[in-house]
Design a protein around this motif. Structure first.
Motif, short mmCIF file in Angstrom:
data_model
loop_
_atom_site.label_atom_id
_atom_site.label_comp_id
_atom_site.label_asym_id
_atom_site.label_seq_id
_atom_site.Cartn_x
_atom_site.Cartn_y
_atom_site.Cartn_z
N PRO A 233 2.95 6.15 -6.92
CA PRO A 233 1.90 5.51 -7.72
C PRO A 233 2.37 5.06 -9.11
O PRO A 233 1.94 4.01 -9.60
CB PRO A 233 0.80 6.57 -7.80
CG PRO A 233 1.40 7.84 -7.30
CD PRO A 233 2.58 7.49 -6.46
N ASP A 234 3.25 5.82 -9.74
CA ASP A 234 3.70 5.44 -11.08
C ASP A 234 4.91 4.49 -11.05
O ASP A 234 5.38 4.04 -12.09
CB ASP A 234 4.08 6.68 -11.89
CG ASP A 234 2.86 7.57 -12.12
OD1 ASP A 234 1.74 7.02 -12.14
OD2 ASP A 234 3.04 8.80 -12.23
N GLY A 235 5.45 4.29 -9.86
CA GLY A 235 6.59 3.39 -9.73
C GLY A 235 7.91 4.01 -10.17
O GLY A 235 8.89 3.30 -10.39
N HIS B 109 4.00 -2.71 -8.30
CA HIS B 109 3.95 -2.86 -6.83
C HIS B 109 3.73 -4.30 -6.38
O HIS B 109 3.96 -4.63 -5.23
CB HIS B 109 2.88 -1.94 -6.25
CG HIS B 109 3.17 -0.50 -6.53
ND1 HIS B 109 4.24 0.15 -5.96
CD2 HIS B 109 2.58 0.40 -7.36
CE1 HIS B 109 4.29 1.39 -6.41
NE2 HIS B 109 3.30 1.57 -7.27
N GLU B 110 3.27 -5.13 -7.32
CA GLU B 110 3.06 -6.55 -6.99
C GLU B 110 3.55 -7.40 -8.17
O GLU B 110 2.77 -8.09 -8.83
CB GLU B 110 1.58 -6.82 -6.71
CG GLU B 110 1.07 -6.03 -5.51
CD GLU B 110 -0.43 -6.14 -5.31
OE1 GLU B 110 -0.86 -7.12 -4.68
OE2 GLU B 110 -1.15 -5.25 -5.77
N LYS C 86 0.84 -1.22 0.00
CA LYS C 86 0.00 0.00 0.00
C LYS C 86 0.87 1.26 0.00
O LYS C 86 0.57 2.24 -0.69
CB LYS C 86 -0.90 -0.02 1.24
CG LYS C 86 -1.84 1.16 1.32
CD LYS C 86 -2.81 1.01 2.48
CE LYS C 86 -3.79 2.16 2.56
NZ LYS C 86 -3.19 3.48 2.66
N TYR D 142 1.75 1.97 -3.57
CA TYR D 142 0.64 2.57 -4.34
C TYR D 142 0.41 4.02 -3.91
O TYR D 142 0.15 4.89 -4.74
CB TYR D 142 -0.65 1.77 -4.12
CG TYR D 142 -0.71 0.48 -4.90
CD1 TYR D 142 -0.76 0.50 -6.30
CD2 TYR D 142 -0.72 -0.75 -4.26
CE1 TYR D 142 -0.83 -0.69 -7.02
CE2 TYR D 142 -0.78 -1.94 -4.97
CZ TYR D 142 -0.83 -1.90 -6.36
OH TYR D 142 -0.88 -3.07 -7.08
N ASP D 143 0.49 4.28 -2.60
CA ASP D 143 0.18 5.63 -2.09
C ASP D 143 1.27 6.65 -2.42
O ASP D 143 0.97 7.79 -2.74
CB ASP D 143 0.02 5.61 -0.56
CG ASP D 143 -1.26 4.93 -0.12
OD1 ASP D 143 -2.08 4.60 -1.00
OD2 ASP D 143 -1.43 4.70 1.10
N ARG E 204 3.20 0.38 -14.63
CA ARG E 204 2.78 0.90 -13.33
C ARG E 204 1.76 0.01 -12.62
O ARG E 204 1.79 -0.14 -11.42
CB ARG E 204 2.29 2.34 -13.44
CG ARG E 204 0.88 2.53 -13.96
CD ARG E 204 0.60 3.99 -14.28
NE ARG E 204 0.44 4.85 -13.12
CZ ARG E 204 -0.69 5.03 -12.45
NH1 ARG E 204 -1.77 4.38 -12.82
NH2 ARG E 204 -0.74 5.87 -11.44
N ASP E 205 0.85 -0.63 -13.38
CA ASP E 205 -0.18 -1.42 -12.71
C ASP E 205 0.34 -2.76 -12.18
O ASP E 205 -0.37 -3.47 -11.47
CB ASP E 205 -1.41 -1.61 -13.61
CG ASP E 205 -1.04 -2.25 -14.94
OD1 ASP E 205 0.12 -2.05 -15.37
OD2 ASP E 205 -1.87 -2.94 -15.53
#
Ligand SMILES: Cc1cc2nc3c(=O)[nH]c(=O)nc-3n(C[C@H](O)[C@H](O)[C@H](O)COP(=O)(O)OP(=O)(O)OC[C@H]3O[C@@H](n4cnc5c(N)ncnc54)[C@H](O)[C@@H]3O)c2cc1C
Length: 489
Positions: free
Chosen positions: A403-405, A424-425, A396, A399-400, A420-421
């Motif tokens: 956000p764009d990595g 984070h995972e 989280k 993402y917070d 980017r989507d």
């Protein structure tokens, strides 16, 4: 031959020439003074410190030497233990007084100060120590401390008149008996790291107050934007390139013309926190070694070296954790929220004891300040009391706050092609996506070292909350607190 009577100004973590009470006292004395900084081998080899710190110190000293030379003054920089140095100097000179700032440091410097206090007493040398910022020595309680902080900040600065200072020349006599060869690695360029010195500190303060403070509140939690949106003054405060009073007074003088009053007020309140945490540590130095609340002593008993190494090196498989760790290793800086997340990941998700981790991060933080570091570390580890428990979800946080990595891609090049989507995972990527983005999980980038952060959250939270009654242990701690306060007097 009669020995010349001299004083010494012993610089420690107060590497500046302005708002400097020991230097002012030396300038007002009738005796000539020797200005000295000691690189102490025991401190250099202490596990809290890294070469990055000594480079910052060397840069600060160089800055001071240039300014002193404009007044025809010199600074002696030696590579010696304190007692050896003072012993040799007092063979050569009639040493009357030593002026320095009080230091709220790790146990090693505290023990050194106790030994030096005894040594100076035995040698009938006056050791005059001046208060550092608003941190009071020997304080039995903190009632009314906030008001004292405010009044201290309003007091005039200690301005040494350098033209009046009569300095002892660093002669061959001194060079013959003192080791002045400073390791070359302290003098190397530092690339990504901030550079030490009064000049640099003032440049940062001015640019922050007149321009950058408008981005402060919006950028403080995000690791990328915080690099320019926060003041970045912390290493300069730690090594004393600037006093807290200098920063507070400058901020107050320029409050009306600052681009963001809100940003400036937030910054100013943190200058108060700076002294507050060091004051706490001054009274409770035991937190370098043990839990602030001893009721937590029986948790986190098991150690897992493999997981600890992955955390230390930034190879946990959690992109935000790894990016933060790799970035602080390479630059010496990380914003508050991400420091907190790293500690939370170590102590809550990996369920490992905080102490080895605090040493590792002390070595990475260019601004390592024992009083702030240990208080914050224990706060984030939840060993102070249940009311302060915060367990950050590392996914989280990504993402917070990224956000764009972008921050992740900067520090974890293995993920540079991941969109980017997925960044984070990344373990959610299909076989085909892993191929497409050049990142095979478990080969190019590690698989996550814990299976489920929701489960590790639950585990940590359950145990920490079950300790709710542990606050009673604080009562037992009071005896220990008093003993330390008495010792520090
Ligand atoms: C686990 C952990 C360890 C930390 N260790 C240190 C440390 O060793 N040295 C250190 O200076 N800070 C430490 N901090 C506090 C904070 O992260 C840094 O002070 C801040 O990120 C430095 O960046 P800056 O100078 O741009 O701060 P700014 O946000 O611009 O703040 C201005 C100044 O206020 C003080 N300050 C800011 N935040 C805090 C805080 N939470 N507590 C006390 N003082 C604060 C610092 O002197 C800082 O330079 C730690 C935080 C955590 C969570």
């Amino acid at each position: 031959m009669e020995k010349e009577t001299i004083n010494i100004v012993w610089f420690k973590r107060d590497l500046r020439l302005k708002d400097h009470a020991p230097l002012k006292a030396a300038a007002e004395s009738e005796n000539p003074s020797l200005l000295v900084y000691l690189f102490e081998p025991s401190l250099i080899h202490d596990p809290h410190y890294d070469v990055r710190h000594w480079r910052f110190v060397w840069q600060s000293l160089t800055d001071m030497m240039v300014k002193l030379s404009e007044h025809d003054l010199e600074l002696l920089v030696a590579y010696e233990e304190a007692e050896t140095f003072f012993d040799r100097i007092s063979d050569q000179y009639d040493l009357k007084a030593v002026y320095s700032h009080e230091e709220t440091g790790i146990d090693l410097t505290y023990q050194r100060d106790l030994a030096m206090k005894m040594w100076f007493e035995t040698m009938d040398i006056e050791w005059k120590e001046y208060q550092t910022n608003a941190v009071q020595r020997g304080l039995m309680h903190r009632d009314g401390w906030r008001d004292t902080w405010k009044s201290t900040m309003d007091e005039p600065q200690a301005e040494p008149n350098l033209d009046q200072l009569h300095s002892v020349r660093v002669s061959d006599n001194i060079l013959d008996i003192i080791n002045t060869s400073i390791p070359n690695r302290f003098k190397e360029e530092t690339g990504y790291f901030q550079t030490g010195g009064e000049e640099k500190a003032w440049k940062l303060l001015k640019s922050f107050i007149h321009e950058r403070c408008s981005d402060y509140n919006a950028s403080i939690s995000a690791p990328g934007p915080a690099r320019t949106g926060c003041s970045r003054l912390s290493p300069h405060f730690t090594w004393g390139n600037m006093s807290i009073k200098q920063a507070v007074q400058y901020a107050d003088e320029h409050y009306d013309d600052a681009p963001s009053k809100r940003g400036l007020r937030s910054f100013r309140s943190r200058l108060g926190w700076h002294c507050h945490f060091i004051q706490k540590f001054e009274s409770e130095p035991r937190i370098e070694f043990e839990n602030m609340n001893r009721g937590y002593d029986d948790i986190r008993r098991e150690w897992n070296e493999e997981k600890f190494q992955a955390w230390k090196e930034g190879t946990t498989g959690f992109p935000m954790v790894d990016a933060c760790m790799r970035s602080v290793i390479s630059t010496g800086y990380l914003n508050f929220r991400m420091r907190a997340m790293l500690v939370s990941f170590l102590t809550h998700h990996l369920w490992l004891d905080w102490s080895k981790g605090s040493l590792h991060l002390a070595r990475q933080f260019l601004d390592f300040e024992p009083g702030i570091h240990y208080s914050q570390f224990q706060m984030q580890a939840g060993t102070i009391g249940v009311n302060t428990i915060r367990i950050y979800n590392p996914i989280k946080q990504g993402y917070d706050h990224d956000p764009d990595g972008e921050f992740i891609r900067e520090w974890v090049p293995e993920l540079s092609e991941v969109p980017r989507d997925l960044i984070h995972e990344p373990w959610e990527m299909s076989e085909m996506e892993q191929q497409m983005y050049g990142c095979r999980i478990g080969t190019d980038y590690p698989a996550p070292i814990i299976e489920d952060v929701k489960e590790s959250y639950k585990h940590a939270s359950k145990i920490l909350w079950s300790k709710k009654g542990s606050n009673k242990v604080k009562e037992e701690n009071k005896g220990i607190l008093r003993k330390h306060v008495k010792n520090r007097r």
